[in-house]
Enzyme design. Structure first.
Site, mmCIF file in Angstrom:
data_model
loop_
_atom_site.group_PDB
_atom_site.id
_atom_site.type_symbol
_atom_site.label_atom_id
_atom_site.label_comp_id
_atom_site.label_asym_id
_atom_site.label_seq_id
_atom_site.Cartn_x
_atom_site.Cartn_y
_atom_site.Cartn_z
ATOM 1 N N ASP A 88 0.859 -0.743 -0.045
ATOM 2 C CA ASP A 88 0.147 0.285 0.389
ATOM 3 C C ASP A 88 0.994 1.228 -0.267
ATOM 4 O OD1 ASP A 88 -1.506 2.247 0.886
ATOM 5 O OD2 ASP A 88 -3.114 0.918 1.727
ATOM 6 N N HIS A 89 0.875 2.019 -1.303
ATOM 7 C CA HIS A 89 2.004 2.748 -1.303
ATOM 8 C C HIS A 89 2.108 4.142 -0.222
ATOM 9 C CE1 HIS A 89 -0.736 5.031 -3.575
ATOM 10 N NE2 HIS A 89 0.751 5.661 -3.945
ATOM 11 N N HIS A 110 -5.948 2.603 1.182
ATOM 12 C CA HIS A 110 -4.744 3.426 1.553
ATOM 13 C C HIS A 110 -5.597 4.231 2.920
ATOM 14 C CE1 HIS A 110 -3.151 3.366 -1.962
ATOM 15 N NE2 HIS A 110 -3.720 4.328 -2.750
#
Ligand code: BG6
Length: 491
Positions: free
Chosen positions: A179-180, A242
């Site tokens: 999950d950047h 996110h």
């Protein structure tokens, strides 16, 4: 001095957009710093028929802007190799295995492997299982790790099925779900701000915090990704992953130690105490939107974007109110919002504290304006830092209070980008900044309830103007509770 990690990185989707835009530059930065150096190799694969040299030229181009040191780039790229591969062709995995073994030997990698899957999600399970059955996992090294890009399913059921497929080949502690947002500097800073400061953690509960607001705004539209996006929508694309991750970091209890297992167990606990809405709650606590045409006609409506059906009911905006049923947060809502074509590209968290119970300055003759909310704002992007709004006396004649901001902005030069941090964590085996399966599962269960309601009710789209902060209903969601968004346009 950076510790050098040994690893063979096998990248599925080696010619893809993510690889060239983010992954190769991230690997180069790790190389430059010495986190990887002599004992690493990257084996790129995809269906495209490319020679090693063509692949290397592609990688060289993608890292060119990272450094002026041509020799260093050349040395870095010399560790790359390429094999064209169809992931569904079981027999062909032996070619990958032979190439991987050859690179392992050449660079004395000693069996450490990272399998990075950055391709269409329907192949995630197939690849993982074939890696196992075709013996690409080693048993002479320190690790075999699997890195999975999003999306991780499209609802709880499909996510569970995918997870079962992955689990047949890899243990949970070998799986790194990207999950950047968890690689972003200020998202990682949430833990430092909370658990490193008594002045925040002592107040971090429903007695002192009135509400928390999370905004992930984008000014761009869907660009070339409509094929994916129209099947996903903002709820799946941004909220399930996110936003739920950010929520869990803000809501969790203090972990026993700053270790991945401890942090994960607190995040899961927090997500599990999130109230899963029934139909009525879901429709009143969540708002969806889709952008129409801008008044000047310069931005076309979502429904006229390339590859978007003219009758699309996909949401490009979501706002919602989340409630926790636990001792710390009961009664303190978390408001979230995200959308495309909004007033700007930024991410921020606003923690709104309660006002003093008595405002002693508010007697009519004082001329003081009422006390402002204390707000801790965490600026995630584009600027990175935080500010704390406090009430103070202004320096004029008489006694008047006014809000002042104590603020700290980070110097963004040389801040490692999310993918550099995350790949480094994978090489170290640190799962802190990745989503564990129980977190993903809880997030889906929450989001599925909203989705179910939306799938049966017809939306009234389009309902917001590009360049704004979404539909009016998103403001009404807070107004109903006598609150407003801290960040508003035209304020
Ligand atoms: C991705 C979404 O996960 O995040 C995109 O799929 C979105 O739709 C992107 O644009 C936003 O990421 P960032 O880092 O630019 O805020």
């Amino acid at each position: 001095m950076a510790k050098e990690r040994r690893a063979l990185i096998m990248l599925f989707g080696g010619t893809g957009d993510l690889a060239t835009r983010k992954l190769y530059p991230a690997l180069f930065n790790l190389y430059e710093k010495g986190n990887i150096r002599d004992h690493f190799a990257v084996l790129g694969t995809s269906r495209a028929e490319l020679s090693d040299d063509e692949f290397k030229a592609m990688v060289t181009k993608s890292v060119a802007k990272e450094s002026n040191d041509k020799k260093m780039i050349q040395d870095f790229v010399s560790h790359f190799a390429y094999v064209a591969h169809d992931v569904t062709d079981v027999k062909h995995y032996s070619v990958l295995r032979e190439k991987a073994d050859e690179l392992d030997k050449k660079y004395e990698i000693n069996g450490n492997r990272v399998f990075y899957i950055s391709m269409a999600p329907n192949f995630f399970g197939t690849v993982a299982q074939n890696l196992k059955t075709q013996h690409l996992l080693t048993d002479n090294g320190e690790f075999n790790r699997l890195v999975i890009e999003k999306p991780f399913g499209r609802d709880y059921k499909s996510a569970k099925q995918l997870n079962d497929e992955l689990s047949a080949a890899f243990d949970e502690n070998q799986i790194f779900r990207i999950d950047h947002y968890l690689g972003k500097e200020m998202i990682q800073n949430i833990e430092a701000i909370r658990f490193g400061n008594t002045i925040f953690e002592a107040l971090w509960n429903n007695r002192y915090i009135d509400n928390i607001q999370i905004t992930l705004a984008e000014d761009l539209g869907v660009e070339e990704r409509a094929g994916y996006y129209d099947n996903s929508g903002a709820l799946r694309d941004m909220v399930q992953n996110h936003i739920m991750q950010i929520v869990s970091l803000l809501a969790m209890e203090q972990p026993v130690a700053f270790k991945d297992v401890d942090i994960r167990s607190e995040k899961v606990k927090a997500l599990r105490s999130l109230r899963v809405y029934d139909v009525i709650e879901a429709s009143s606590n969540f708002v969806r939107g889709q952008y129409g045409e801008s008044p000047d006609g310069k931005t076309k409506p979502y429904r006229e974007e390339d590859d978007v059906p003219a009758d699309s009911n996909t949401e490009t905006f979501v706002a919602g109110k989340l409630l926790f049923d636990n001792y710390r947060w009961s009664g303190t809502p978390f408001y979230i919002r995200t959308g495309k074509k909004l007033a700007g590209k930024f991410t921020r968290v606003d923690v709104v504290f309660k006002k003093p119970l008595v405002d002693i300055f508010a007697f009519p003759q004082s001329g003081s304006t009422p006390l402002n909310d204390n707000v801790l704002t965490i600026f995630v992007e584009p600027n990175q830092g935080f500010s704390l709004r406090v009430n103070a006396k202004n320096n004029e004649q008489g006694f008047h209070t006014e809000p002042v901001d104590l603020s700290y902005m980070e110097d963004q030069k040389d801040v490692p980008q999310p993918y550099e941090r995350l790949i480094h964590d994978v090489l170290k085996g640190d799962g802190t900044n990745f989503s564990s399966w129980p977190e993903v599962a809880s997030a889906w269960k929450f989001v599925d309830q909203i989705r179910q309601v939306w799938d049966i009710q017809q939306p009234n789209f389009p309902n917001y103007i590009p360049g704004t902060m979404g539909p009016v209903a998103a403001d009404e969601l807070l107004a109903r509770d006598n609150r407003q968004w801290v960040y508003r346009i035209n304020q």
